[in-house]
Motif scaffolding. Structure first.
Motif, mmCIF file in Angstrom:
data_model
loop_
_atom_site.group_PDB
_atom_site.id
_atom_site.type_symbol
_atom_site.label_atom_id
_atom_site.label_comp_id
_atom_site.label_asym_id
_atom_site.label_seq_id
_atom_site.Cartn_x
_atom_site.Cartn_y
_atom_site.Cartn_z
ATOM 1 N N GLY A 1 11.796 6.334 -7.514
ATOM 2 C CA GLY A 1 10.704 6.289 -6.564
ATOM 3 C C GLY A 1 9.434 5.651 -7.103
ATOM 4 O O GLY A 1 8.411 5.651 -6.421
ATOM 5 N N TYR A 2 9.496 5.112 -8.303
ATOM 6 C CA TYR A 2 8.335 4.470 -8.916
ATOM 7 C C TYR A 2 8.266 2.997 -8.551
ATOM 8 O O TYR A 2 9.211 2.406 -8.030
ATOM 9 N N SER B 1 9.268 -2.352 -6.315
ATOM 10 C CA SER B 1 9.833 -1.013 -6.266
ATOM 11 C C SER B 1 11.035 -0.939 -7.187
ATOM 12 O O SER B 1 11.834 -1.879 -7.255
ATOM 13 N N GLN C 1 3.764 6.179 -9.654
ATOM 14 C CA GLN C 1 4.581 6.894 -8.693
ATOM 15 C C GLN C 1 4.436 6.263 -7.320
ATOM 16 O O GLN C 1 3.356 5.795 -6.949
ATOM 17 N N GLY C 2 5.515 6.271 -6.568
ATOM 18 C CA GLY C 2 5.496 5.673 -5.250
ATOM 19 C C GLY C 2 5.883 4.210 -5.302
ATOM 20 O O GLY C 2 5.710 3.535 -6.324
ATOM 21 N N GLU D 1 -4.159 3.610 -9.732
ATOM 22 C CA GLU D 1 -3.016 4.414 -9.323
ATOM 23 C C GLU D 1 -1.870 4.345 -10.322
ATOM 24 O O GLU D 1 -0.924 5.126 -10.222
#
Length: 123
Positions: A31-32, A52, A100-101, A109
Motif C-alpha cells: 500500500g506504499y 504505487s 504510506q498510501g 508525507e
C-alpha cells in the motif's frame, strides 16, 4: 526501518539520458508509494515522479512529463527513474523516498529518504 540507496547519477550533456536506481531494504507495504524528488541549490525539494508499489500507477511533475519514466521491480525491491532529453534545469540532487498510501503526495508525507545522487546536466 526502510533504507533507500540511490545510484546512477552523474554528469551528462543536455539532450542525454541517465537512469537512476533506488534499492530498498526493510518492509515496504504493498500500500506504499515510492517517489523521486530533486533539490537544486537554494531551492526546495521538488516532486518529480511517484509510483504505487502494488499497482502500475505513476505520477509525474509537469516539468518532466514525456521525458522521464518511473518504474519499479517488485521482486528486487527497486525503483527506477529513466531520464531522457535532459536539460540543464534538471540539475539537482535526486532523492528516492517512500510513504504510506498510493497517491503521489508531497515531500512532507514521505517517511523515509535515501542519501541522494547528484545529476548534473551541462549545456
Amino acid at each position: 526501518q526502510v533504507q533507500l540507496v540511490e545510484s546512477g547519477g552523474g554528469l551528462v550533456q543536455a539532450g542525454g539520458s541517465l537512469r537512476l536506481s533506488c534499492a530498498a531494504s526493510g518492509r515496504i507495504s504493498s500500500g506504499y508509494a515510492l517517489g523521486w524528488f530533486r533539490q537544486a541549490p537554494g531551492q526546495g525539494r521538488e516532486f518529480v515522479a511517484a509510483i504505487s508499489w502494488n499497482v502500475d500507477m505513476s505520477y509525474y511533475a509537469d516539468s518532466v512529463k514525456g521525458r522521464f519514466t518511473i518504474s519499479r521491480d517488485y521482486a528486487k525491491s527497486k525503483v527506477y527513474l529513466q531520464m531522457n532529453s535532459l536539460k540543464p534545469e534538471d540539475t539537482a540532487v535526486y532523492y528516492c523516498a517512500v510513504k504510506q498510501g498510493a497517491g503521489r503526495g508531497v515531500a512532507n508525507e514521505y517517511d523515509y529518504w535515501g542519501q541522494g545522487t547528484q545529476v548534473t546536466v551541462s549545456s
